[in-house]
Design an enzyme around this catalytic site. Structure first.
Site, short mmCIF file in Angstrom:
data_model
loop_
_atom_site.label_atom_id
_atom_site.label_comp_id
_atom_site.label_asym_id
_atom_site.label_seq_id
_atom_site.Cartn_x
_atom_site.Cartn_y
_atom_site.Cartn_z
N SER A 1 1.49 -8.35 -3.37
CA SER A 1 0.20 -7.47 -3.23
C SER A 1 0.05 -6.49 -4.42
O SER A 1 1.21 -6.33 -5.00
CB SER A 1 0.04 -6.75 -1.65
OG SER A 1 1.13 -5.87 -1.75
N LYS A 2 -1.19 -6.18 -4.82
CA LYS A 2 -1.31 -5.10 -5.75
C LYS A 2 -0.53 -3.66 -5.37
O LYS A 2 -0.04 -3.29 -6.28
CB LYS A 2 -2.71 -5.07 -5.89
CG LYS A 2 -3.38 -3.90 -6.90
CD LYS A 2 -4.95 -4.14 -6.95
CE LYS A 2 -5.39 -3.24 -8.25
NZ LYS A 2 -6.69 -3.19 -8.23
N ARG A 3 -0.69 -3.59 -4.09
CA ARG A 3 0.04 -2.09 -3.75
C ARG A 3 1.62 -2.23 -3.89
O ARG A 3 2.12 -1.16 -4.65
CB ARG A 3 -0.24 -1.91 -2.18
CG ARG A 3 0.19 -0.67 -1.97
CD ARG A 3 -0.81 -0.19 -0.57
NE ARG A 3 -0.53 -0.98 0.38
CZ ARG A 3 0.32 -0.59 1.51
NH1 ARG A 3 1.20 0.36 1.55
NH2 ARG A 3 0.46 -1.41 2.54
#
Ligand code: GLU
Length: 501
Positions: A265-267
């Site tokens: 994920s981007k996070r």
């Protein structure tokens, strides 16, 4: 629309397959999104069908044009051209959801009129309370459907209070069967499904409504998407059934995970999940496609390298695994260097030129022959095209530092050793000034004659000279470097090194 046969084994009439990728333009194209696009595109190509690009931008607050264009560019870079939609139009347009509101509104009216949907006037505070209570009672649904039974007086009162209603779909009382071409069939217990909000209080329709309406309107036969949408599928089927819409076949692709088993994920992974990052760093589309194809799909236990044509020929949903696939950057690097090495010299030179330009190392006056010779000298050392910069910078500029580690090892840690290196370089300088012809054979023979006659280790002389010319102890064959730099440049760089010593 013709009902499409089960793809697991049954043949599909070629003209019938229509698949789509439906990105929300709220950021960059994610590796997972690229995989969804690729699997849909391969499925379409394999079955001679159509690949449609629909833009799911009903979340107006988060959707941007910039993101939409970035997604187009990333898909185009990968070569995943679409047949309809996006900026191309087509017979079922518009393909941008924000331009289809009137269509959704008509369906919502139909749902309300047929009693399959109702207005919900609960305020956010009331909903929070209902949720809290449901949790305390260990209910599976967090909304109890209370607005199903409002009287006209209730509605009047809420309207007078200025409450803006949402619209909720009534979930059926009977189980919903979900057939998935990858995960198999399940019956969803209706007790687990609450009446879903299909229109927000600001009048904007929600994803589950717009998605299934458009899938039907655009005659999508197969919805191939990530498992993060698995929970939406029964809701979408319920909406389709209430509207008597054709339900597409579903195929949910397992998540892409990191090596610790977390969803990529981007996070957590930053730009490691952004397709553009790979383009910028000099990954080839062919390597990316090959890599992404293998995230969840395999042909057999052995084959890793697939050309695009081979992927089209071999791709089959039946060979998509049920469990998550692991994102292994090492494998991507390996594939990328494989595909770079496959390029002939001219194509490889074309591929690295933009990187040299971007780094300000060359302009249009640079000789093509020289560039090809440099690329040839670098040989198979590139993992990414971007690697050309650190590996060849010194061919274009003498503004480089001498690497301290290399200096210590090959120029020497002691004064005595450095004195000796200086002496060797001085001799080599003289030899290079005097050689009758400045080509690899002549220069090499002259330098080896000097080292051999003076009992100097060839490697010591070679590395001392390499650092003088390039700043590092690694790289292409030394005499190729000498010739590519040219006599004038070499005769400037050696004295500079001697002065440094
Ligand atoms: N807009 C949704 C997304 O980007 C589409 C999901 C779907 O394919 O139905 O995740």
């Amino acid at each position: 629309m013709k009902k499409v046969a089960d793809t697991l084994g049954c043949a599909i009439a070629p003209e019938t397959v229509r698949v789509r990728m439906a990105p929300s333009p709220t950021g960059f194209l994610h590796i997972g999104g690229a995989r969804t696009a690729l699997f849909n595109w391969l499925f379409a190509k394999h079955h001679n069908g159509k690949f449609i690009l629909r833009i799911d931008d009903t979340d107006t607050a988060r959707s941007t044009d910039a993101s939409m264009h970035e997604i187009y560019t990333a898909l185009q870079w990968l070569g995943l051209e679409w047949d309809e939609g996006g900026d191309k139009g087509g017979p079922h347009g518009p393909y941008v959801q924000s331009e289809r509101k009137a269509i959704y509104d008509a369906y919502v009216t139909q749902l309300l009129d047929s009693g399959n949907a109702y207005h919900c006037y609960c305020t956010p505070e009331e909903l929070a309370e209902i949720r809290e209570q449901a949790r305390a009672e260990k209910q599976t649904r967090s909304y109890d459907g209370r607005c199903r039974h409002l009287t006209s007086e209730d509605i009047e009162r809420f309207a007078q209070e200025g409450r803006k209603p949402t619209v909720r779909i009534k979930m059926p009382d009977t189980p919903i069967r979900v057939d998935d071409l990858i995960l198999g069939s399940r019956n969803i217990d209706p007790a687990t499904l609450e009446d879903e909000v299909i229109v927000r209080s600001n009048g904007m329709p929600n994803y589950n409504l717009t998605s299934i309406i458009d899938d039907a309107a655009m005659q999508i036969t197969h919805v191939i998407r990530g498992t993060e949408h698995l929970n939406n599928t029964p809701k979408q089927i319920a909406i389709a059934n209430a509207l008597a819409l054709e339900v597409p076949q579903f195929a949910h692709i397992p998540l892409v995970l990191d090596d610790a088993g977390r969803k990529m994920s981007k996070r957590h992974h930053g730009d490691l999940v952004a397709v553009n990052r790979y383009r910028e760093q000099g990954y080839l589309p062919a390597a990316m496609l090959n890599f992404v194809a293998r995230l969840g799909w395999s042909y057999d236990d052995k084959q890793e390298i697939f050309s695009v044509d081979e992927l089209i020929e071999k791709f089959d949903l039946a060979r998509v695994g049920k469990s998550g696939s692991v994102f292994d950057i090492k494998k991507l690097e390996w594939l990328n260097s494989h595909y770079i090495n496959q390029l002939d010299l001219s194509a490889r030179t074309d591929a690295v030129i933009p990187f040299w330009q971007e780094a300000g190392l060359i302009d249009s006056t640079e000789q093509r022959d020289r560039l090809e010779n440099i690329v040839e000298a670098v040989g198979e050392r590139l993992t990414t095209l971007q690697d050309i910069i650190p590996q060849t910078r010194y061919f274009f500029t003498d503004e480089f530092e001498y690497e301290p580690k290399a200096v210590k090892k090959w120029w020497g840690g002691s004064d005595e050793k450095r004195e000796k290196t200086s002496e060797i370089l001085t001799h080599i300088l003289q030899i290079l000034e005097e050689v009758p012809s400045f080509d690899v054979e002549t220069v090499e023979a002259a330098v080896w004659k000097y080292t051999d006659e003076n009992d100097i280790k060839r490697v010591a002389a070679m590395q001392a000279l390499r650092i003088a010319l390039t700043g590092t102890s690694f790289g292409p064959s030394l005499f190729d470097i000498v010739i590519l730099l040219g006599r004038d440049e070499v005769l400037k760089r050696i004295p500079r090194a001697i002065a440094h010593l």
